[in-house]
Motif scaffolding. Sequence first.
Motif, PDB file in Angstrom:
ATOM      1  N   GLU A 214       0.834  -1.213   0.000  1.00  0.00           N
ATOM      2  CA  GLU A 214       0.000   0.000   0.000  1.00  0.00           C
ATOM      3  C   GLU A 214       0.860   1.250   0.000  1.00  0.00           C
ATOM      4  O   GLU A 214       0.633   2.181  -0.783  1.00  0.00           O
ATOM      5  N   VAL A 215       1.859   1.299   0.870  1.00  0.00           N
ATOM      6  CA  VAL A 215       2.739   2.467   0.963  1.00  0.00           C
ATOM      7  C   VAL A 215       3.492   2.657  -0.350  1.00  0.00           C
ATOM      8  O   VAL A 215       3.593   3.773  -0.867  1.00  0.00           O
ATOM      9  N   SER A 216       4.009   1.588  -0.891  1.00  0.00           N
ATOM     10  CA  SER A 216       4.763   1.650  -2.142  1.00  0.00           C
ATOM     11  C   SER A 216       3.899   2.191  -3.281  1.00  0.00           C
ATOM     12  O   SER A 216       4.362   3.008  -4.088  1.00  0.00           O
ATOM     13  N   GLY A 217       2.667   1.761  -3.338  1.00  0.00           N
ATOM     14  CA  GLY A 217       1.756   2.258  -4.370  1.00  0.00           C
ATOM     15  C   GLY A 217       1.521   3.754  -4.254  1.00  0.00           C
ATOM     16  O   GLY A 217       1.546   4.479  -5.258  1.00  0.00           O
ATOM     17  N   PHE A 218       1.311   4.223  -3.034  1.00  0.00           N
ATOM     18  CA  PHE A 218       1.097   5.653  -2.821  1.00  0.00           C
ATOM     19  C   PHE A 218       2.352   6.451  -3.159  1.00  0.00           C
ATOM     20  O   PHE A 218       2.298   7.453  -3.864  1.00  0.00           O
ATOM     21  N   LEU A 219       3.502   6.008  -2.662  1.00  0.00           N
ATOM     22  CA  LEU A 219       4.742   6.743  -2.881  1.00  0.00           C
ATOM     23  C   LEU A 219       5.151   6.750  -4.346  1.00  0.00           C
ATOM     24  O   LEU A 219       5.787   7.693  -4.812  1.00  0.00           O
ATOM     25  N   GLY A 220       4.753   5.724  -5.071  1.00  0.00           N
ATOM     26  CA  GLY A 220       5.060   5.660  -6.501  1.00  0.00           C
ATOM     27  C   GLY A 220       4.510   6.851  -7.264  1.00  0.00           C
ATOM     28  O   GLY A 220       5.110   7.303  -8.244  1.00  0.00           O
ATOM     29  N   SER A 221       3.408   7.394  -6.793  1.00  0.00           N
ATOM     30  CA  SER A 221       2.805   8.546  -7.480  1.00  0.00           C
ATOM     31  C   SER A 221       3.595   9.833  -7.245  1.00  0.00           C
ATOM     32  O   SER A 221       3.409  10.809  -7.971  1.00  0.00           O
ATOM     33  N   LEU A 222       4.472   9.840  -6.240  1.00  0.00           N
ATOM     34  CA  LEU A 222       5.245  11.039  -5.913  1.00  0.00           C
ATOM     35  C   LEU A 222       6.631  11.038  -6.545  1.00  0.00           C
ATOM     36  O   LEU A 222       7.313  12.061  -6.525  1.00  0.00           O
ATOM     37  N   ARG A 223       7.042   9.928  -7.091  1.00  0.00           N
ATOM     38  CA  ARG A 223       8.424   9.813  -7.555  1.00  0.00           C
ATOM     39  C   ARG A 223       8.572  10.077  -9.042  1.00  0.00           C
ATOM     40  O   ARG A 223       7.682   9.789  -9.845  1.00  0.00           O
ATOM     41  N   GLU A 224       9.730  10.611  -9.362  1.00  0.00           N
ATOM     42  CA  GLU A 224      10.127  10.781 -10.757  1.00  0.00           C
ATOM     43  C   GLU A 224      10.966   9.577 -11.197  1.00  0.00           C
ATOM     44  O   GLU A 224      10.853   9.113 -12.322  1.00  0.00           O
ATOM     45  N   ALA A 225      11.803   9.093 -10.277  1.00  0.00           N
ATOM     46  CA  ALA A 225      12.665   7.948 -10.578  1.00  0.00           C
ATOM     47  C   ALA A 225      12.951   7.175  -9.296  1.00  0.00           C
ATOM     48  O   ALA A 225      12.895   7.728  -8.199  1.00  0.00           O
ATOM     49  N   ARG A 226      13.273   5.886  -9.469  1.00  0.00           N
ATOM     50  CA  ARG A 226      13.603   5.004  -8.347  1.00  0.00           C
ATOM     51  C   ARG A 226      14.756   4.113  -8.767  1.00  0.00           C
ATOM     52  O   ARG A 226      14.748   3.559  -9.864  1.00  0.00           O
ATOM     53  N   SER A 227      15.734   3.973  -7.879  1.00  0.00           N
ATOM     54  CA  SER A 227      16.851   3.051  -8.094  1.00  0.00           C
ATOM     55  C   SER A 227      16.922   2.129  -6.892  1.00  0.00           C
ATOM     56  O   SER A 227      16.694   2.551  -5.756  1.00  0.00           O
ATOM     57  N   VAL A 228      17.245   0.867  -7.140  1.00  0.00           N
ATOM     58  CA  VAL A 228      17.338  -0.101  -6.049  1.00  0.00           C
ATOM     59  C   VAL A 228      18.548  -0.991  -6.259  1.00  0.00           C
ATOM     60  O   VAL A 228      18.917  -1.301  -7.403  1.00  0.00           O
ATOM     61  N   LEU A 229      19.162  -1.401  -5.146  1.00  0.00           N
ATOM     62  CA  LEU A 229      20.241  -2.373  -5.168  1.00  0.00           C
ATOM     63  C   LEU A 229      20.059  -3.295  -3.969  1.00  0.00           C
ATOM     64  O   LEU A 229      20.058  -2.833  -2.829  1.00  0.00           O
ATOM     65  N   ASP A 230      19.865  -4.577  -4.235  1.00  0.00           N
ATOM     66  CA  ASP A 230      19.831  -5.597  -3.203  1.00  0.00           C
ATOM     67  C   ASP A 230      21.109  -6.414  -3.347  1.00  0.00           C
ATOM     68  O   ASP A 230      21.497  -6.779  -4.468  1.00  0.00           O
ATOM     69  N   TYR A 231      21.783  -6.680  -2.226  1.00  0.00           N
ATOM     70  CA  TYR A 231      23.011  -7.459  -2.300  1.00  0.00           C
ATOM     71  C   TYR A 231      23.217  -8.228  -0.994  1.00  0.00           C
ATOM     72  O   TYR A 231      22.738  -7.841   0.063  1.00  0.00           O
ATOM     73  N   ALA A 232      23.936  -9.339  -1.119  1.00  0.00           N
ATOM     74  CA  ALA A 232      24.223 -10.196   0.032  1.00  0.00           C
ATOM     75  C   ALA A 232      25.547  -9.785   0.663  1.00  0.00           C
ATOM     76  O   ALA A 232      26.483  -9.394  -0.036  1.00  0.00           O
ATOM     77  N   THR A 233      25.586  -9.866   1.983  1.00  0.00           N
ATOM     78  CA  THR A 233      26.818  -9.613   2.734  1.00  0.00           C
ATOM     79  C   THR A 233      27.154 -10.871   3.529  1.00  0.00           C
ATOM     80  O   THR A 233      26.255 -11.644   3.880  1.00  0.00           O
ATOM     81  N   PRO A 234      28.413 -11.037   3.862  1.00  0.00           N
ATOM     82  CA  PRO A 234      28.793 -12.236   4.642  1.00  0.00           C
ATOM     83  C   PRO A 234      28.239 -12.188   6.059  1.00  0.00           C
ATOM     84  O   PRO A 234      27.902 -11.195   6.585  1.00  0.00           O
TER      85      PRO A 234
END
Length: 94
Positions: free
Chosen positions: A74-94
């Motif tokens: 729900e939050v992501s859907g609402f915030l999506g309307s406010l953004r111009e761009a989004r970048s994401v990085l998921d990564y594993a750490t030891p």
Amino acid sequence: MIKHIVMWKLKNPNDAAAFKARLDTCQGLVPGMRQFEVAVRTPGLEANCDVVLCSAFDDEAALKAYLEHPTHVEVSGFLGSLREARSVLDYATP
């Protein structure tokens, strides 16, 4: 551990505080969430985004549970309307 880093450039940078407040409601949603920090651009410091989320999860299952949690959806859907761009990085750490 899985790090989940997301950066947003907003349509209106003046919405950053409200964006952060809404995103902060996702803190602690699921077991296995170890870190959840939301920050906004600091005037005078270098930045090419307006809001950043730095979060960490025990494993991919905990991250998946967070991403699929109804509150996050729900939050992501609402915030999506406010953004111009989004970048994401998921990564594993030891």
